[in-house]
Design a protein around this motif. Structure first.
Motif, PDB file in Angstrom:
ATOM      1  N   THR A   1       0.787  -1.151  -0.016  1.00  0.00           N
ATOM      2  CA  THR A   1       0.066  -0.201   0.045  1.00  0.00           C
ATOM      3  C   THR A   1       0.787   1.121   0.018  1.00  0.00           C
ATOM      4  O   THR A   1       0.425   2.213  -0.455  1.00  0.00           O
ATOM      5  CB  THR A   1      -0.841  -0.067   1.110  1.00  0.00           C
ATOM      6  OG1 THR A   1      -0.235  -0.324   2.502  1.00  0.00           O
ATOM      7  CG2 THR A   1      -1.945  -1.084   1.104  1.00  0.00           C
ATOM      8  N   ASP A   2       2.107   1.114   0.498  1.00  0.00           N
ATOM      9  CA  ASP A   2       3.170   2.344   0.770  1.00  0.00           C
ATOM     10  C   ASP A   2       3.381   2.741  -0.936  1.00  0.00           C
ATOM     11  O   ASP A   2       3.231   3.759  -1.292  1.00  0.00           O
ATOM     12  CB  ASP A   2       4.174   2.098   1.456  1.00  0.00           C
ATOM     13  CG  ASP A   2       3.755   1.911   2.938  1.00  0.00           C
ATOM     14  OD1 ASP A   2       2.881   2.661   3.315  1.00  0.00           O
ATOM     15  OD2 ASP A   2       4.721   1.316   3.946  1.00  0.00           O
ATOM     16  N   LYS A   3       3.638   1.669  -1.755  1.00  0.00           N
ATOM     17  CA  LYS A   3       4.054   1.848  -3.032  1.00  0.00           C
ATOM     18  C   LYS A   3       2.918   2.437  -3.817  1.00  0.00           C
ATOM     19  O   LYS A   3       3.067   3.193  -4.767  1.00  0.00           O
ATOM     20  CB  LYS A   3       4.354   0.515  -3.739  1.00  0.00           C
ATOM     21  CG  LYS A   3       5.671   0.281  -2.990  1.00  0.00           C
ATOM     22  CD  LYS A   3       7.015   0.759  -3.559  1.00  0.00           C
ATOM     23  CE  LYS A   3       8.380   0.281  -3.058  1.00  0.00           C
ATOM     24  NZ  LYS A   3       9.187   0.744  -3.115  1.00  0.00           N
ATOM     25  N   PHE A   4       1.673   2.005  -3.561  1.00  0.00           N
ATOM     26  CA  PHE A   4       0.564   2.390  -4.115  1.00  0.00           C
ATOM     27  C   PHE A   4       0.190   3.848  -3.953  1.00  0.00           C
ATOM     28  O   PHE A   4       0.077   4.665  -4.823  1.00  0.00           O
ATOM     29  CB  PHE A   4      -0.941   1.773  -3.799  1.00  0.00           C
ATOM     30  CG  PHE A   4      -2.039   1.957  -4.300  1.00  0.00           C
ATOM     31  CD1 PHE A   4      -2.322   1.874  -5.607  1.00  0.00           C
ATOM     32  CD2 PHE A   4      -3.064   2.498  -3.470  1.00  0.00           C
ATOM     33  CE1 PHE A   4      -3.606   2.204  -5.959  1.00  0.00           C
ATOM     34  CE2 PHE A   4      -4.252   3.056  -3.745  1.00  0.00           C
ATOM     35  CZ  PHE A   4      -4.486   2.778  -5.451  1.00  0.00           C
ATOM     36  N   LEU A   5       0.232   4.276  -2.649  1.00  0.00           N
ATOM     37  CA  LEU A   5       0.138   5.680  -2.337  1.00  0.00           C
ATOM     38  C   LEU A   5       1.083   6.439  -2.795  1.00  0.00           C
ATOM     39  O   LEU A   5       0.979   7.662  -2.991  1.00  0.00           O
ATOM     40  CB  LEU A   5       0.137   5.774  -0.818  1.00  0.00           C
ATOM     41  CG  LEU A   5      -1.185   4.937  -0.155  1.00  0.00           C
ATOM     42  CD1 LEU A   5      -0.942   4.883   1.637  1.00  0.00           C
ATOM     43  CD2 LEU A   5      -2.409   5.926  -0.354  1.00  0.00           C
ATOM     44  N   ALA A   6       2.369   5.950  -2.972  1.00  0.00           N
ATOM     45  CA  ALA A   6       3.715   6.842  -3.502  1.00  0.00           C
ATOM     46  C   ALA A   6       3.279   7.314  -5.022  1.00  0.00           C
ATOM     47  O   ALA A   6       3.422   8.178  -5.459  1.00  0.00           O
ATOM     48  CB  ALA A   6       4.900   6.094  -3.254  1.00  0.00           C
ATOM     49  N   ARG A   7       2.738   6.148  -5.636  1.00  0.00           N
ATOM     50  CA  ARG A   7       2.314   6.306  -7.100  1.00  0.00           C
ATOM     51  C   ARG A   7       1.220   7.337  -7.070  1.00  0.00           C
ATOM     52  O   ARG A   7       1.106   8.256  -8.128  1.00  0.00           O
ATOM     53  CB  ARG A   7       1.736   4.945  -7.774  1.00  0.00           C
ATOM     54  CG  ARG A   7       2.952   4.123  -8.078  1.00  0.00           C
ATOM     55  CD  ARG A   7       2.873   3.157  -9.008  1.00  0.00           C
ATOM     56  NE  ARG A   7       3.881   2.210  -9.269  1.00  0.00           N
ATOM     57  CZ  ARG A   7       3.729   1.052  -9.753  1.00  0.00           C
ATOM     58  NH1 ARG A   7       2.485   0.500 -10.112  1.00  0.00           N
ATOM     59  NH2 ARG A   7       4.808   0.373  -9.947  1.00  0.00           N
ATOM     60  N   LEU A   8       0.155   7.251  -6.184  1.00  0.00           N
ATOM     61  CA  LEU A   8      -0.862   8.174  -6.189  1.00  0.00           C
ATOM     62  C   LEU A   8      -0.333   9.699  -5.860  1.00  0.00           C
ATOM     63  O   LEU A   8      -0.694  10.525  -6.708  1.00  0.00           O
ATOM     64  CB  LEU A   8      -2.063   7.910  -5.088  1.00  0.00           C
ATOM     65  CG  LEU A   8      -2.858   6.715  -5.543  1.00  0.00           C
ATOM     66  CD1 LEU A   8      -4.012   6.527  -4.344  1.00  0.00           C
ATOM     67  CD2 LEU A   8      -3.601   7.013  -6.718  1.00  0.00           C
ATOM     68  N   LYS A   9       0.538   9.931  -5.128  1.00  0.00           N
ATOM     69  CA  LYS A   9       1.203  11.137  -4.552  1.00  0.00           C
ATOM     70  C   LYS A   9       1.798  11.788  -5.918  1.00  0.00           C
ATOM     71  O   LYS A   9       1.855  12.713  -6.157  1.00  0.00           O
ATOM     72  CB  LYS A   9       2.106  10.871  -3.589  1.00  0.00           C
ATOM     73  CG  LYS A   9       1.744  11.446  -2.225  1.00  0.00           C
ATOM     74  CD  LYS A   9       2.880  11.200  -1.154  1.00  0.00           C
ATOM     75  CE  LYS A   9       2.630  11.718  -0.138  1.00  0.00           C
ATOM     76  NZ  LYS A   9       3.656  11.427   0.909  1.00  0.00           N
ATOM     77  N   GLY A  10       2.534  10.713  -6.600  1.00  0.00           N
ATOM     78  CA  GLY A  10       3.272  11.294  -7.646  1.00  0.00           C
ATOM     79  C   GLY A  10       2.656  11.707  -9.008  1.00  0.00           C
ATOM     80  O   GLY A  10       3.026  12.542  -9.730  1.00  0.00           O
ATOM     81  N   HIS A  11       1.229  11.282  -9.053  1.00  0.00           N
ATOM     82  CA  HIS A  11       0.577  11.400 -10.289  1.00  0.00           C
ATOM     83  C   HIS A  11      -0.734  12.447  -9.773  1.00  0.00           C
ATOM     84  O   HIS A  11      -1.318  12.710 -10.790  1.00  0.00           O
ATOM     85  CB  HIS A  11      -0.150  10.063 -10.923  1.00  0.00           C
ATOM     86  CG  HIS A  11       1.092   9.167 -11.416  1.00  0.00           C
ATOM     87  ND1 HIS A  11       1.796   9.570 -12.435  1.00  0.00           N
ATOM     88  CD2 HIS A  11       1.525   8.072 -11.102  1.00  0.00           C
ATOM     89  CE1 HIS A  11       2.625   8.485 -12.592  1.00  0.00           C
ATOM     90  NE2 HIS A  11       2.286   7.609 -11.942  1.00  0.00           N
TER      91      HIS A  11
END
Length: 187
Positions: free
Chosen positions: A176-186
């Motif tokens: 979920t951390d990787k998922f959230l990081a991608r959301l933050k980045g986009h």
């Protein structure tokens, strides 16, 4: 054995769903990423995960062994079939599980807020107290997994020193951390 295999699989899926729920929504900062940036999507995901956890846990741990003459995939059904074979430690753990379910008020909450919409509850005129927290659900799922493995040995369903375990943590590269990081980045 098929009932046990399916039950352990369902418990593992609930544990994974709980991991996702906790990773996305338990911490305020994580919840804000999905809900603030994608309000409708974030709330829909949160509600879907929550509903899945509550309905799944209530079905497994608070449903009777039978409904309208049909067997349920419930812990009570599994226990009923093997009760005479349970050791003292299995009985003690069974009691812990059902006390936890009772304290969570899982069945009533499911019936009033998730499985059905109680009019008084939905209009806000009546409240259903519940202790359905991430930590309580996690404890319930862990205890149930342990109980099933004790039952397997008590009932001599599997050879000694063997156990079932279907749950494994989500790998870091799909966390979920990787998922959230991608959301933050986009976002």
């Amino acid at each position: 054995m098929p009932q046990i295999l399916k039950m352990v699989s369902v418990i593992a899926k609930l544990q994974t769903t709980l991991d996702v729920y906790e990773g996305l929504f338990a911490e305020k900062n994580n919840a804000e990423i999905t809900i603030n940036n994608f309000h409708e999507i974030g709330n829909s995901i949160k509600n879907a995960l929550r509903t899945h956890i509550i309905i799944g846990c209530a079905a497994l741990f608070s449903d009777p062994s039978r409904t309208c003459g049909n067997e349920n995939m419930s812990l009570k059904n599994l226990i009923e079939k093997n009760e005479s074979k349970l050791s003292a430690s299995a009985i003690a753990l069974k009691n812990e599980i059902f006390n936890l379910v009772e304290n969570m008020n899982l069945k009533k909450f499911r019936n009033k807020h998730v499985g059905h919409f109680g009019l008084e509850e939905m209009l806000g005129f009546q409240a259903t107290e519940a202790e359905i927290t991430v930590s309580n659900v996690r404890l319930l799922l862990e205890k149930s997994q342990k109980f099933i493995n004790i039952l397997i040995h008590d009932a001599q369903i599997m050879p000694q020193n063997e156990s079932l375990g279907f749950y494994s943590k989500i790998p870091n590269h799909r966390s979920t951390d990787k998922f959230l990081a991608r959301l933050k980045g986009h976002a």
